[in-house]
Design a protein around this motif. Structure first.
Motif, short mmCIF file in Angstrom:
data_model
loop_
_atom_site.label_atom_id
_atom_site.label_comp_id
_atom_site.label_asym_id
_atom_site.label_seq_id
_atom_site.Cartn_x
_atom_site.Cartn_y
_atom_site.Cartn_z
N TYR A 108 58.89 32.09 27.92
CA TYR A 108 58.57 33.44 28.19
C TYR A 108 57.00 33.41 28.19
N THR A 130 57.12 38.91 33.53
CA THR A 130 57.87 37.85 33.05
C THR A 130 58.53 37.38 34.15
N ARG A 176 60.98 39.40 23.00
CA ARG A 176 61.83 38.19 23.17
C ARG A 176 61.42 37.22 22.10
N ALA A 214 55.79 39.40 23.12
CA ALA A 214 56.06 40.65 23.82
C ALA A 214 55.44 40.64 25.18
N GLU A 234 58.67 44.33 26.30
CA GLU A 234 59.63 43.53 25.91
C GLU A 234 59.45 42.45 24.75
N SER A 268 55.87 41.98 29.62
CA SER A 268 56.35 42.98 30.46
C SER A 268 57.42 42.36 31.17
N ALA A 269 58.47 43.02 31.55
CA ALA A 269 59.88 42.35 31.95
C ALA A 269 59.57 42.04 33.40
#
Length: 497
Positions: free
Chosen positions: A54, A85, A5, A79, A3, A81-82
């Motif tokens: 993040y 994170t 952000r 970038a 992901e 990993s949800a």
């Protein structure tokens, strides 16, 4: 699936609207942990390392060194990993994010001896076997997560948060605090601050990204619990002052631009130095003080021989040493207790003099970046030893450029020791919006009449500059005379302690 952000320059507080990029702490392709600083910026108040909320791989960064960017502008994209994170943010611990990077950055990784991976990993002091290794791109060579240099503690700063009370409702979809786990905070410093203020983090709704609890959330909650009404008045006054300063700054820039456009400078040896950062903030504040405050100065010579002897006696005992400036600061606090009208400021819009109960004592400190005025909070509750320790801490932080905006604002009275520059006297400019400033010259041996006899004594000149709207000469003279009496006969101070 990674992901991506985007992290933007947060609101750094105190009405600051822009910052200058001084140094990037990460490169594109680096792996950063939650709350790891990514850039160092200089504001009108101080140097600040900005942490990213993040964790993951830096895929892009925006802005060049020396460029001024407004609050809200993009800094980096990450970038991550949800799932990883979320786990790292909830625990407040550094979390390494693994996974494929964007195709554009695949070529950045090389073999184990490659310049991109090895150069940055070896260029950071203090890295060892404890570093986290993360695979990146299509290469099998591991990459090291960037860490701050050894011996240097990163300065944490909160991300952008809305103004308001301590209880801020998170946006829709924000992560809620799990009942069985620790509340999600933006950095471990938030937990310590909550413990020191006696607050339960589970009662505070975070206003940071994905509901993270920031230092600002905890500070607002404590302030609301202690004095909600007074805090609201203070924020309103600061907002009005910031708006006024912004209007004046815009007008000054327009005037400077028009002058530059109409004047053609030719010849060698001409150099233009921009007034920005700390130097620009000092220029604006001093100019505003001269425009708005009708000041007056009175001074007196005092025999400081007994004061020096008293300080030597204090430092001869066991315990931390006490500086002479700290003793003078304690004398100022006692003098303000006798003349409280001088611990105030003028509300020009309401045409009122606002007297303050708490003494937040500022003292002038010269640094490579210019003159700054760190503030000793609640000096009226401290003794000479505690004031000396706090002055030492703030001075070291000022010279290192690590003072936070909160440590440079909110003063109610200033002590200026210009004697360190080898001068006897001065008529200083009041630190706006305060009402008074005490100046201390150098202490030198001079002939002096002591007990009816001419003798060589240690003499110091004290100057007192005050806002004539707040008081008349009688009050100012009474304040300065009491300070001089304490310098000449330190036992006078004991009567008020």
């Amino acid at each position: 699936m990674a992901e991506v952000r985007e992290f933007r320059l947060p609101d750094l507080g105190e009405g600051l609207t822009e910052a200058e990029i001084v140094r990037w702490l990460v490169e594109v392709g680096d792996v950063v942990a939650v709350d790891e600083p990514v850039v160092e910026v200089e504001t009108a108040k101080a140097m600040v390392e900005v942490p990213c909320p993040y964790g993951g791989v830096v895929t892009a960064r925006y802005g060049e060194i020396g460029q001024e960017i407004p609050v809200g502008s993009p800094l980096v994209t990450v970038a991550s990993s949800a799932a990883a994170t979320g786990e790292g943010a909830a625990s407040g611990a550094p979390t390494a994010q693994a996974g494929p990077a964007p195709e554009a950055d695949t070529a950045r990784t090389g073999g184990p001896g490659g310049a991109e991976s090895g150069g940055r990993a070896n260029g950071r002091a203090g890295e060892g076997s404890g570093n986290v290794l993360v695979g990146y791109g299509t290469s099998s060579a591991p990459r090291r997560r960037r860490r701050p240099a050894a011996g240097r503690a990163p300065v944490r700063r909160p991300a952008a948060v809305p103004h308001g009370g301590g209880r801020v409702q998170p946006p829709p979809g924000a992560r809620a605090t799990a009942a069985e786990g620790p509340p999600p905070v933006i950095s471990p410093l938030v937990r310590r601050l909550a413990r020191e203020t006696g607050l339960d983090l589970r009662t505070i709704a975070g206003s940071g990204p994905e509901g993270l609890i920031t230092r600002a959330d905890v500070a607002r909650a404590a302030e609301t619990r202690a004095a909600e009404t007074r805090a609201a008045e203070t924020r309103a006054a600061e907002t009005a002052a910031a708006e006024t300063a912004a209007r004046e700054t815009a007008a000054a820039r327009e005037t400077a631009a028009s002058r530059a456009a109409g004047a053609a400078v030719s010849g060698a040896g001409v150099r233009r130095v921009p007034l920005r950062g700390v130097r620009g903030a000092v220029a604006e504040k001093l100019s505003r003080s001269r425009r708005e405050i009708p000041d007056a100065t009175t001074w007196v010579d005092a025999d400081a021989t007994e004061l020096l002897a008293a300080r030597r006696a204090m430092n001869a005992a066991d315990g931390p040493k006490v500086s002479l400036l700290a003793v003078l600061a304690r004398i100022c606090v006692a003098a303000l207790a006798r003349h409280p009208e001088l611990n105030s400021y003028v509300d020009t819009d309401a045409r009122e003099v606002v007297q303050l109960d708490e003494v937040h004592l500022g003292f002038a400190a010269q640094t490579d970046r210019g003159l700054v005025v760190p503030v000793v909070r609640n000096a009226h509750t401290m003794g000479a030893e505690a004031i000396s320790a706090e002055m030492t801490r703030l001075t070291e932080a000022a010279r290192a450029g690590r003072l936070s905006p909160a440590e440079l604002t909110g003063g109610t009275f200033t002590l200026n020791n210009y004697g360190v520059f080898g001068v006897d006297g001065s008529t200083p400019i009041i630190n706006h919006p305060e009402a008074a400033m005490l100046g201390v010259g150098r202490i030198v041996e001079k002939p002096w009449v002591h007990e009816g006899q001419l003798a060589v004594r240690h003499v110091v000149q004290l100057s007192f500059t005050f806002d004539h709207r707040v008081c008349d000469g009688g009050t100012a003279g009474g304040f300065l005379r009491y300070v001089a009496d304490c310098v000449e006969r330190p036992a006078v101070l004991l009567r008020t302690l």
